[in-house]
Design a protein around this motif. Sequence first.
Motif, PDB file in Angstrom:
ATOM      1  N   ASN A  92      35.375   9.722   4.590  1.00 29.87           N
ATOM      2  CA  ASN A  92      34.531   8.533   4.452  1.00 29.87           C
ATOM      3  C   ASN A  92      35.393   7.309   4.177  1.00 29.87           C
ATOM      4  OD1 ASN A  92      32.161  10.003   4.783  1.00 29.87           O
ATOM      5  ND2 ASN A  92      31.994  10.462   2.603  1.00 29.87           N
ATOM      6  N   CYS A  93      35.001   6.181   4.736  1.00 23.62           N
ATOM      7  CA  CYS A  93      35.751   4.944   4.537  1.00 23.62           C
ATOM      8  C   CYS A  93      34.772   3.795   4.327  1.00 23.62           C
ATOM      9  CB  CYS A  93      36.649   4.658   5.748  1.00 23.62           C
ATOM     10  SG  CYS A  93      35.741   4.328   7.270  1.00 23.62           S
ATOM     11  N   ASP A  94      35.297   2.647   3.945  1.00 25.05           N
ATOM     12  CA  ASP A  94      34.444   1.473   3.812  1.00 25.05           C
ATOM     13  C   ASP A  94      33.797   1.176   5.164  1.00 25.05           C
ATOM     14  OD1 ASP A  94      34.999   0.988   1.116  1.00 25.05           O
ATOM     15  OD2 ASP A  94      36.844  -0.086   1.599  1.00 25.05           O
ATOM     16  N   GLY A  95      32.497   0.892   5.135  1.00 27.45           N
ATOM     17  CA  GLY A  95      31.760   0.675   6.369  1.00 27.45           C
ATOM     18  C   GLY A  95      32.228  -0.563   7.123  1.00 27.45           C
ATOM     19  N   GLN A  96      32.175  -0.473   8.445  1.00 31.27           N
ATOM     20  CA  GLN A  96      32.509  -1.603   9.303  1.00 31.27           C
ATOM     21  C   GLN A  96      31.440  -1.725  10.382  1.00 31.27           C
ATOM     22  OE1 GLN A  96      35.048  -3.623   8.637  1.00 31.27           O
ATOM     23  NE2 GLN A  96      35.891  -2.359   6.996  1.00 31.27           N
ATOM     24  N   LEU A  97      31.133  -2.951  10.763  1.00 28.77           N
ATOM     25  CA  LEU A  97      30.160  -3.213  11.816  1.00 28.77           C
ATOM     26  C   LEU A  97      30.790  -4.166  12.815  1.00 28.77           C
ATOM     27  CD1 LEU A  97      27.292  -3.103  13.055  1.00 28.77           C
ATOM     28  CD2 LEU A  97      26.639  -4.944  11.464  1.00 28.77           C
ATOM     29  N   TYR A  98      30.725  -3.795  14.088  1.00 27.71           N
ATOM     30  CA  TYR A  98      31.346  -4.597  15.138  1.00 27.71           C
ATOM     31  C   TYR A  98      30.301  -5.042  16.152  1.00 27.71           C
ATOM     32  CZ  TYR A  98      35.718  -2.601  13.353  1.00 27.71           C
ATOM     33  OH  TYR A  98      36.760  -2.220  12.538  1.00 27.71           O
ATOM     34  N   TYR A  99      30.302  -6.318  16.498  1.00 27.27           N
ATOM     35  CA  TYR A  99      29.492  -6.836  17.595  1.00 27.27           C
ATOM     36  C   TYR A  99      30.416  -7.042  18.790  1.00 27.27           C
ATOM     37  CZ  TYR A  99      25.668  -8.069  14.323  1.00 27.27           C
ATOM     38  OH  TYR A  99      24.649  -8.049  13.400  1.00 27.27           O
ATOM     39  N   ARG A 100      30.193  -6.287  19.843  1.00 23.38           N
ATOM     40  CA  ARG A 100      31.024  -6.373  21.047  1.00 23.38           C
ATOM     41  C   ARG A 100      32.516  -6.271  20.713  1.00 23.38           C
ATOM     42  NH1 ARG A 100      28.306  -5.974  26.057  1.00 23.38           N
ATOM     43  NH2 ARG A 100      26.301  -7.056  25.925  1.00 23.38           N
ATOM     44  N   GLY A 101      32.840  -5.382  19.767  1.00 27.53           N
ATOM     45  CA  GLY A 101      34.219  -5.131  19.393  1.00 27.53           C
ATOM     46  C   GLY A 101      34.776  -6.067  18.337  1.00 27.53           C
ATOM     47  N   ILE A 102      34.002  -7.049  17.898  1.00 30.66           N
ATOM     48  CA  ILE A 102      34.463  -8.023  16.903  1.00 30.66           C
ATOM     49  C   ILE A 102      33.842  -7.691  15.549  1.00 30.66           C
ATOM     50  CG2 ILE A 102      34.439 -10.464  16.227  1.00 30.66           C
ATOM     51  CD1 ILE A 102      34.419 -11.158  19.199  1.00 30.66           C
ATOM     52  N   ASN A 103      34.675  -7.573  14.544  1.00 32.10           N
ATOM     53  CA  ASN A 103      34.202  -7.261  13.202  1.00 32.10           C
ATOM     54  C   ASN A 103      33.256  -8.364  12.712  1.00 32.10           C
ATOM     55  OD1 ASN A 103      34.044  -6.873  10.285  1.00 32.10           O
ATOM     56  ND2 ASN A 103      35.747  -5.449  10.548  1.00 32.10           N
ATOM     57  N   VAL A 104      32.073  -7.960  12.270  1.00 37.24           N
ATOM     58  CA  VAL A 104      31.069  -8.931  11.824  1.00 37.24           C
ATOM     59  C   VAL A 104      31.591  -9.755  10.648  1.00 37.24           C
ATOM     60  CG1 VAL A 104      28.817  -9.163  10.711  1.00 37.24           C
ATOM     61  CG2 VAL A 104      29.070  -7.690  12.701  1.00 37.24           C
ATOM     62  N   GLN A 105      32.392  -9.130   9.801  1.00 36.90           N
ATOM     63  CA  GLN A 105      32.955  -9.872   8.678  1.00 36.90           C
ATOM     64  C   GLN A 105      33.841 -11.016   9.167  1.00 36.90           C
ATOM     65  OE1 GLN A 105      34.570  -6.230   6.917  1.00 36.90           O
ATOM     66  NE2 GLN A 105      33.323  -6.582   5.096  1.00 36.90           N
ATOM     67  N   ASP A 106      34.601 -10.769  10.237  1.00 36.60           N
ATOM     68  CA  ASP A 106      35.440 -11.829  10.810  1.00 36.60           C
ATOM     69  C   ASP A 106      34.586 -12.888  11.501  1.00 36.60           C
ATOM     70  OD1 ASP A 106      37.715 -10.510   9.952  1.00 36.60           O
ATOM     71  OD2 ASP A 106      37.956  -9.408  11.832  1.00 36.60           O
ATOM     72  N   LEU A 107      33.525 -12.451  12.138  1.00 33.71           N
ATOM     73  CA  LEU A 107      32.617 -13.387  12.800  1.00 33.71           C
ATOM     74  C   LEU A 107      32.005 -14.354  11.796  1.00 33.71           C
ATOM     75  CD1 LEU A 107      31.061 -14.147  15.445  1.00 33.71           C
ATOM     76  CD2 LEU A 107      29.314 -12.493  14.738  1.00 33.71           C
ATOM     77  N   VAL A 108      31.504 -13.809  10.685  1.00 30.72           N
ATOM     78  CA  VAL A 108      30.903 -14.658   9.643  1.00 30.72           C
ATOM     79  C   VAL A 108      31.953 -15.566   9.026  1.00 30.72           C
ATOM     80  CG1 VAL A 108      29.775 -14.642   7.385  1.00 30.72           C
ATOM     81  CG2 VAL A 108      29.054 -13.018   9.155  1.00 30.72           C
ATOM     82  N   LYS A 109      33.101 -14.991   8.734  1.00 22.74           N
ATOM     83  CA  LYS A 109      34.176 -15.773   8.131  1.00 22.74           C
ATOM     84  C   LYS A 109      34.550 -16.952   9.030  1.00 22.74           C
ATOM     85  CE  LYS A 109      37.298 -13.284   6.272  1.00 22.74           C
ATOM     86  NZ  LYS A 109      38.466 -12.367   6.117  1.00 22.74           N
ATOM     87  N   GLY A 110      34.522 -16.737  10.347  1.00 18.51           N
ATOM     88  CA  GLY A 110      34.909 -17.775  11.287  1.00 18.51           C
ATOM     89  C   GLY A 110      33.979 -18.963  11.294  1.00 18.51           C
ATOM     90  N   PHE A 111      32.669 -18.716  11.443  1.00 19.02           N
ATOM     91  CA  PHE A 111      31.771 -19.873  11.521  1.00 19.02           C
ATOM     92  C   PHE A 111      31.503 -20.505  10.156  1.00 19.02           C
ATOM     93  CE2 PHE A 111      28.538 -16.335  11.618  1.00 19.02           C
ATOM     94  CZ  PHE A 111      27.801 -16.673  10.485  1.00 19.02           C
ATOM     95  N   VAL A 112      31.616 -19.713   9.080  1.00 21.43           N
ATOM     96  CA  VAL A 112      31.472 -20.286   7.741  1.00 21.43           C
ATOM     97  C   VAL A 112      32.634 -21.235   7.444  1.00 21.43           C
ATOM     98  CG1 VAL A 112      31.541 -19.758   5.270  1.00 21.43           C
ATOM     99  CG2 VAL A 112      30.044 -18.442   6.781  1.00 21.43           C
ATOM    100  N   LYS A 113      33.838 -20.808   7.795  1.00 23.41           N
ATOM    101  CA  LYS A 113      35.030 -21.638   7.565  1.00 23.41           C
ATOM    102  C   LYS A 113      34.923 -22.972   8.295  1.00 23.41           C
ATOM    103  CE  LYS A 113      40.084 -21.561   8.004  1.00 23.41           C
ATOM    104  NZ  LYS A 113      41.261 -20.750   8.450  1.00 23.41           N
ATOM    105  N   GLU A 114      34.335 -22.942   9.496  1.00 22.22           N
ATOM    106  CA  GLU A 114      34.190 -24.159  10.290  1.00 22.22           C
ATOM    107  C   GLU A 114      32.891 -24.899  10.002  1.00 22.22           C
ATOM    108  OE1 GLU A 114      34.674 -22.877  14.306  1.00 22.22           O
ATOM    109  OE2 GLU A 114      36.729 -22.186  13.999  1.00 22.22           O
ATOM    110  N   LYS A 115      32.136 -24.396   9.000  1.00 29.24           N
ATOM    111  CA  LYS A 115      30.879 -25.015   8.573  1.00 29.24           C
ATOM    112  C   LYS A 115      29.897 -25.171   9.734  1.00 29.24           C
ATOM    113  CE  LYS A 115      32.882 -27.402   4.583  1.00 29.24           C
ATOM    114  NZ  LYS A 115      33.071 -28.688   3.860  1.00 29.24           N
ATOM    115  N   ARG A 116      29.779 -24.080  10.498  1.00 24.30           N
ATOM    116  CA  ARG A 116      28.820 -24.046  11.593  1.00 24.30           C
ATOM    117  C   ARG A 116      27.768 -22.984  11.307  1.00 24.30           C
ATOM    118  NH1 ARG A 116      30.346 -21.764  15.656  1.00 24.30           N
ATOM    119  NH2 ARG A 116      32.388 -20.914  15.088  1.00 24.30           N
ATOM    120  N   PHE A 117      26.627 -23.097  11.980  1.00 22.57           N
ATOM    121  CA  PHE A 117      25.631 -22.039  11.920  1.00 22.57           C
ATOM    122  C   PHE A 117      26.013 -20.985  12.949  1.00 22.57           C
ATOM    123  CE2 PHE A 117      23.377 -25.606  10.040  1.00 22.57           C
ATOM    124  CZ  PHE A 117      22.785 -25.013   8.939  1.00 22.57           C
TER     125      PHE A 117
END
Length: 453
Positions: free
Chosen positions: A69-94
């Motif tokens: 067992n490992c920490d859960g990961q979720l990918y949208y089209r191969g992209i980690n959702v955590q990275d996706l959120v981090k990206g648009f939050v950092k740029e202050k976008r919705f």
Amino acid sequence: MTNVFSEEKPEVLDYIEKLEKNNHIDPELFDKYKVNRGLRDLNGNGVLTGLTEISEIMSFIMDGDQRINCDGQLYYRGINVQDLVKGFVKEKRFGFEEATYLLLFGELPNKQDLDIFVKVLSHYRTLPTSFVRDIIMKAPSRDMMNTLARSVLTLYSYDDRASDTSIPNVLRQSLELIALFPLLAVYGYQAYCHYELGQSLYIHSPQPELSTAENILYLLRPDSKYTELEARILDIALVLHAEHGGGNNSTFTCHVVTSSGTDTYSAIAAALGSLKGPKHGGANIKVCEMFEDMKKNVNDWNDEEEISIYLRKLLHKEAFDKAGLIYGMGHAIYSKSDPRAEVFKKFVRNLAEEKGRMDEFALYSNVERLAPLIISDERKMYKGVSANVDFYSGFVYHMLELPTELYTPIFAIARISGWSAHRIEELLNAGKIIRPAYRNVHERREYIPINER
């Protein structure tokens, strides 16, 4: 009209007795015939029924034959959702529109692509003339998921190409539904409040310059006002709920119904019916109700011993709904952690500070930390247990002053993106109609003429 099956009529009890008598299947037969109940094997793993490129859920890694067992990961089209959120939050976008584009088209949009896509959604965010008056405001339902499903099915009548399952047409229908879901849900709730609860009726028009999350708050609130933090956290909630693999119940339902060759409106209405179920989309409401009961029965929200006593009572069916569950803890797939909950928690604290509800946040945090320890102590565990996305989403919606009637519709407003992507994927890779097997275990017998029975 008289209901011949009214509960007051004694013959109904006779029907129920017959139903129970003639529909009971010996649980041992499921093991005998090696039935994967719930399309899961004996270890709880989902039975492989298809392939997808849309999203991936990872909860363990294999070391040879050993599953770790490992920490859960979720990918949208191969992209980690955590990275996706981090990206648009950092740029202050919705981010919901960007996530929807990614799920549908399989790649991240550049700025020009995203701007055009947002304008397309804005263009489609208009209901047919008099639809609100003639459909939504007539016979309002107390359940917003029923209202949403009825509205979706009725939109079939307004579509000149409703049954056309060509990809360009299905994409057009999908984009329209993605754009219209916030209106259908919020307007349905406003009609319910007015006609059933006697409250004032507010029908605001969506604003083209606003994001999906902003428009939800704009449409819902009488004064249409909201803070930037409120909108951004709702946007993150939509992104985290937009998709979760092809095997969740509502998405699989969408695949199954789509495989029959039916229209988009029928497929999405079926998915809505699945999501409405309390085992699927309504879990965050149970979390909120459990915490309300906890706050009444735990005097000191920082007292670990007192909280632990209450949690053990939950497991012993001595507290709240006596179901023996700590709602919001555990997941069918994740073990060590639900990545959506991990992302959410970072922003929940900020909202709790803005709303002056840090005492409640502390209670949630204490329960999140203590519950896994108590569950593992009380019950035999085959995998880890941790807070799932529902654990914090209900608390967020409550702080956003969203009515509980809209908790599951908010889920649907997000998940329509994933459903649409999966419907298109099913059509593009169309094979056989999805038809799992059921084994009959009833003995055969002779027909008896009615006068001899």
